[in-house]
Write a protein that holds these residues in place. Structure first.
Motif, PDB file in Angstrom:
ATOM      1  N   GLY A  10       0.843  -1.191   0.000  1.00  0.00           N
ATOM      2  CA  GLY A  10       0.000   0.000   0.000  1.00  0.00           C
ATOM      3  C   GLY A  10       0.876   1.238   0.000  1.00  0.00           C
ATOM      4  O   GLY A  10       2.033   1.203  -0.425  1.00  0.00           O
ATOM      5  N   SER A  11       0.349   2.344   0.499  1.00  0.00           N
ATOM      6  CA  SER A  11       1.084   3.606   0.448  1.00  0.00           C
ATOM      7  C   SER A  11       2.398   3.534   1.225  1.00  0.00           C
ATOM      8  O   SER A  11       3.440   4.002   0.745  1.00  0.00           O
ATOM      9  CB  SER A  11       0.209   4.741   0.979  1.00  0.00           C
ATOM     10  OG  SER A  11      -0.229   4.469   2.308  1.00  0.00           O
ATOM     11  N   MET A  12       2.386   2.930   2.416  1.00  0.00           N
ATOM     12  CA  MET A  12       3.617   2.857   3.200  1.00  0.00           C
ATOM     13  C   MET A  12       4.599   1.860   2.610  1.00  0.00           C
ATOM     14  O   MET A  12       5.818   2.070   2.656  1.00  0.00           O
ATOM     15  CB  MET A  12       3.316   2.500   4.651  1.00  0.00           C
ATOM     16  CG  MET A  12       2.692   3.628   5.437  1.00  0.00           C
ATOM     17  SD  MET A  12       3.548   5.222   5.231  1.00  0.00           S
ATOM     18  CE  MET A  12       5.229   4.783   5.636  1.00  0.00           C
ATOM     19  N   GLU A  14       5.066   1.349  -0.515  1.00  0.00           N
ATOM     20  CA  GLU A  14       5.726   2.051  -1.613  1.00  0.00           C
ATOM     21  C   GLU A  14       6.750   3.054  -1.080  1.00  0.00           C
ATOM     22  O   GLU A  14       7.828   3.221  -1.670  1.00  0.00           O
ATOM     23  CB  GLU A  14       4.699   2.762  -2.484  1.00  0.00           C
ATOM     24  CG  GLU A  14       5.322   3.390  -3.723  1.00  0.00           C
ATOM     25  CD  GLU A  14       4.298   3.887  -4.716  1.00  0.00           C
ATOM     26  OE1 GLU A  14       4.698   4.186  -5.865  1.00  0.00           O
ATOM     27  OE2 GLU A  14       3.103   3.987  -4.368  1.00  0.00           O
ATOM     28  N   VAL A  15       6.439   3.716   0.038  1.00  0.00           N
ATOM     29  CA  VAL A  15       7.400   4.632   0.640  1.00  0.00           C
ATOM     30  C   VAL A  15       8.678   3.884   1.016  1.00  0.00           C
ATOM     31  O   VAL A  15       9.799   4.328   0.726  1.00  0.00           O
ATOM     32  CB  VAL A  15       6.799   5.314   1.882  1.00  0.00           C
ATOM     33  CG1 VAL A  15       7.885   6.024   2.688  1.00  0.00           C
ATOM     34  CG2 VAL A  15       5.720   6.311   1.485  1.00  0.00           C
ATOM     35  N   CYS A  68       4.656  -3.603   6.293  1.00  0.00           N
ATOM     36  CA  CYS A  68       3.845  -2.413   6.021  1.00  0.00           C
ATOM     37  C   CYS A  68       2.370  -2.778   5.855  1.00  0.00           C
ATOM     38  O   CYS A  68       1.639  -2.149   5.088  1.00  0.00           O
ATOM     39  CB  CYS A  68       4.359  -1.708   4.767  1.00  0.00           C
ATOM     40  SG  CYS A  68       6.075  -1.185   4.869  1.00  0.00           S
ATOM     41  N   PRO A 154      -8.411   8.650   5.559  1.00  0.00           N
ATOM     42  CA  PRO A 154      -7.554   7.850   4.668  1.00  0.00           C
ATOM     43  C   PRO A 154      -8.310   6.713   3.987  1.00  0.00           C
ATOM     44  O   PRO A 154      -8.277   5.569   4.434  1.00  0.00           O
ATOM     45  CB  PRO A 154      -6.483   7.309   5.632  1.00  0.00           C
ATOM     46  CG  PRO A 154      -7.186   7.227   6.943  1.00  0.00           C
ATOM     47  CD  PRO A 154      -8.165   8.375   6.979  1.00  0.00           C
ATOM     48  N   ARG A 156      -9.152   3.706   1.827  1.00  0.00           N
ATOM     49  CA  ARG A 156      -8.420   2.567   1.277  1.00  0.00           C
ATOM     50  C   ARG A 156      -9.429   1.582   0.722  1.00  0.00           C
ATOM     51  O   ARG A 156     -10.623   1.638   1.023  1.00  0.00           O
ATOM     52  CB  ARG A 156      -7.557   1.889   2.356  1.00  0.00           C
ATOM     53  CG  ARG A 156      -6.452   2.789   2.895  1.00  0.00           C
ATOM     54  CD  ARG A 156      -5.402   3.100   1.826  1.00  0.00           C
ATOM     55  NE  ARG A 156      -4.288   3.846   2.380  1.00  0.00           N
ATOM     56  CZ  ARG A 156      -4.226   5.160   2.450  1.00  0.00           C
ATOM     57  NH1 ARG A 156      -5.235   5.891   2.031  1.00  0.00           N
ATOM     58  NH2 ARG A 156      -3.157   5.766   2.945  1.00  0.00           N
TER      59      ARG A 156
END
Length: 325
Positions: A10-12, A14-15, A68, A154, A156
């Motif tokens: 998810g977003s984290m 990818e970070v 994550c 947020p 999702r």
């Protein structure tokens, strides 16, 4: 070369992948996600083997597993990684409950693996600058502290954030940042009082938490998922002046002393990059991390005390929550 598996894209996730890709001493060996199409796409993008099951991914020989996943899914995955004897970087919060956080710490200690918790606010230069100024006496004896952390809800695919039973809601998923940072500034929390409301998007959309530290400093911690734009802010008020930070302002960090001198400090560094580079360095050289697993545990404990206070409408002694250890 440190070999890494990233679980949860998810977003984290990818970070973490973007940060690891910038490190010359890190090789992203595997990525894991239940969505096969996503796993394959990220595998191609980062030159990693894609997997849709944890069991298959754990067969890969790696040095670090980066977790994550949604909060309520981390407990068993961290244990599986510990069973493989690899070090673990776990996104905040460490676990959904104090009991789970305690068990994870004990389990990783038993398996002789290191557990790192991603409390990224500790790596923001603005926060560190303010902490240093306060501890060096720049504004004299501290009176009251206020922090604000506002986000849009947020959204999702599974909407797990809106379920307090899964994410811990605003108190655990969002305000845990400030609980951890303030504890790093002022020491242990003695008592917690919290109030919360909802607009229907989640079980708690807005919360105001009052922390009383053992040194009797009081902090008011405000958080919301009811805003359209992200905003983080803090204010440290002392007898000689005020330190203010607000991401909505042109000059976010200002030290305003009694004589009205001002010091502006703009920062561009990626805190996530600094955090993960720090963790990898700790793994390579065995040094002590800035954020310990015990820190992660105590941040969860503060959030759990706040949750209890919302229900009881009474202050909660933090030791009564941590006594579960």
């Amino acid at each position: 070369m440190i070999r890494v598996t990233v679980i949860g894209l998810g977003s984290m996730g990818e970070v973490h992948l973007e940060c690891f890709r910038k490190m010359d001493n890190v090789h992203i060996k595997a990525v894991v996600d239940l969505d096969e199409e996503r796993a394959v796409a990220y595998g191609q993008k980062y030159g990693a083997k894609p997997f849709v099951t944890i069991e298959e991914a754990m067969e890969e020989e790696v040095d670090v597993v980066s977790v994550c996943l949604p909060t309520d899914q981390r407990f068993e995955i961290v244990k599986q990684a510990a069973d493989k004897g690899v070090d673990i970087i776990c996104e905040k919060p460490l676990a959904r409950t104090v009991a789970e956080a305690d068990k994870l710490i004990a389990y990783c200690e038993k398996k002789s693996v290191r557990l790192f918790v991603g409390h990224v606010v500790r790596f923001y230069p603005e926060y560190n600058k303010a902490k240093e100024a306060v501890q060096n006496g720049a504004i004299g004896k501290l009176g009251v502290v206020r922090t604000v952390r506002n986000r849009a809800f947020p959204h999702r695919e599974t909407e797990w954030y809106g379920s307090t039973s899964r994410s811990g809601g605003v108190l655990l998923d969002l305000l845990v940042h400030d609980f951890d940072f303030l504890r790093s500034c002022f020491g242990e929390v003695k008592r917690v009082y919290a109030q919360a409301t909802t607009s229907g998007k989640s079980e708690i959309d807005y919360a105001l938490v009052t922390l009383r530290f053992e040194n009797d400093i009081i902090a008011h911690v405000e958080g919301s998922w009811a805003h359209q734009k992200d905003r983080s802010a803090f204010e440290f008020a002392g007898e000689k002046g005020i330190i203010q930070y607000d991401t909505s302002q042109t000059s976010p960090l200002v030290v305003e002393k009694v004589n009205h001198d001002q010091v502006e400090s703009p920062f561009k560094q990626s805190a996530f990059q600094a955090q993960l580079e720090h963790f990898i360095a700790c793994i390579e050289n065995g040094s002590t991390p800035l954020v310990s697993a015990a820190d992660g545990y105590k941040a969860v404990a503060i959030a759990e005390a706040a949750s209890q206070s919302v229900v009881s409408r009474q202050p909660v002694d933090l030791q009564s929550v941590m006594a579960k250890r």
